[in-house]
Design a protein around this motif. Structure first.
Motif, PDB file in Angstrom:
ATOM      1  N   GLU A  73       0.832  -1.215   0.000  1.00 53.61           N
ATOM      2  CA  GLU A  73       0.000   0.000   0.000  1.00 53.61           C
ATOM      3  C   GLU A  73       0.859   1.254   0.000  1.00 53.61           C
ATOM      4  O   GLU A  73       0.588   2.216  -0.724  1.00 53.61           O
ATOM      5  N   ARG A  74       1.903   1.222   0.792  1.00 56.68           N
ATOM      6  CA  ARG A  74       2.784   2.394   0.857  1.00 56.68           C
ATOM      7  C   ARG A  74       3.551   2.574  -0.434  1.00 56.68           C
ATOM      8  O   ARG A  74       3.797   3.705  -0.871  1.00 56.68           O
ATOM      9  N   LEU A  75       3.915   1.480  -1.085  1.00 53.91           N
ATOM     10  CA  LEU A  75       4.569   1.588  -2.381  1.00 53.91           C
ATOM     11  C   LEU A  75       3.633   2.216  -3.413  1.00 53.91           C
ATOM     12  O   LEU A  75       4.045   3.051  -4.223  1.00 53.91           O
ATOM     13  N   CYS A  76       2.374   1.816  -3.358  1.00 55.02           N
ATOM     14  CA  CYS A  76       1.387   2.353  -4.317  1.00 55.02           C
ATOM     15  C   CYS A  76       1.235   3.862  -4.173  1.00 55.02           C
ATOM     16  O   CYS A  76       1.067   4.579  -5.177  1.00 55.02           O
ATOM     17  N   PHE A  77       1.289   4.348  -2.963  1.00 50.45           N
ATOM     18  CA  PHE A  77       1.111   5.785  -2.726  1.00 50.45           C
ATOM     19  C   PHE A  77       2.440   6.529  -2.625  1.00 50.45           C
ATOM     20  O   PHE A  77       2.463   7.727  -2.344  1.00 50.45           O
ATOM     21  N   PRO A 101      -0.006   6.832   6.868  1.00 51.56           N
ATOM     22  CA  PRO A 101       0.363   5.523   6.313  1.00 51.56           C
ATOM     23  C   PRO A 101       0.370   4.451   7.381  1.00 51.56           C
ATOM     24  O   PRO A 101       0.705   4.720   8.549  1.00 51.56           O
ATOM     25  N   PRO A 102       0.009   3.228   7.025  1.00 50.69           N
ATOM     26  CA  PRO A 102      -0.001   2.141   8.012  1.00 50.69           C
ATOM     27  C   PRO A 102       1.416   1.710   8.370  1.00 50.69           C
ATOM     28  O   PRO A 102       2.356   1.900   7.590  1.00 50.69           O
TER      29      PRO A 102
END
Length: 206
Positions: A73-77, A101-102
């Motif tokens: 998820e963090r890579l995507c954003f 971010p998580p």
């Protein structure tokens, strides 16, 4: 030279010849990195053992595991590790709930390798309230009255594990920590530590 000066010089000269009763310094039986590897295996912690790093002013070893979904998820954003403490401190503000971010890693445990139990506990205790924490000490330290009377009660109070290392480098579990002390509450400090560890996990993987 005056008589008093001569006497003083004689006293100083004689003082140098008195036998010394210095106590030999306690030494680690192997390099800290080697003892950390053995201790983590003995503790049964699963994850990536990071090189020794300084967190909250303490030198410790951290075992962590990457959380694939949160990392993806963090890579995507495009949100990599954020290690600026001022920025991370805002992440626990109520108005930012659900907008930060998580956490992308789970800290399995924090380990301190020390020659003396006081140093070891001072390094490990700050992390013990939020996860497993342990101390590695030379086995000779665990044979003292000071260790039995002062170290063990404190270690039990904070739920710490203690691993001892024999002169040949063999490690043994002397005290198993308890998980009841762990708090699941996220604070500005725990989030920042998580981000630093996240950065180190990615650096180690690369």
């Amino acid at each position: 030279m005056s008589r008093s000066a001569g006497n003083t010089a004689a006293v100083h000269k004689n003082a140098k010849t008195l036998p010394s009763r210095a106590v030999p310094a306690v030494e680690l039986p192997a390099p800290s990195e080697e003892l950390a590897v053995k201790a983590v295996e003995r503790l049964g912690w699963k994850g990536v053992l990071l090189p020794q790093l300084t967190l909250l002013g303490r030198k410790v070893f951290v075992v962590a595991e990457l959380l694939p979904d949160a990392h993806a998820e963090r890579l995507c954003f495009g949100v990599g590790p954020v290690v600026d403490r001022t920025t991370v401190a805002t992440w626990v503000w109520p108005e930012l709930a659900g907008k930060v971010p998580p956490a992308a890693v789970r800290i399995v445990g924090v380990l301190a390798v020390a020659k003396h139990w006081r140093t070891g506990l001072a390094s490990a205790v700050p992390f013990a309230l939020h996860g497993d924490a342990a101390v590695v000490l030379p086995s000779s330290v665990a044979l003292t009255d000071d260790y039995l009377s002062n170290c063990l009660p404190r270690a039990r109070r904070y739920g710490l594990s203690i691993v001892t290392a024999d002169p040949d480098g063999t490690v043994s579990m002397d005290l198993a920590g308890t998980p009841e002390h762990i708090s699941l509450e996220q604070t500005a400090v725990t989030r920042w530590v998580n981000e630093v560890v996240y950065e180190q996990v990615l650096a180690t993987a690369s």
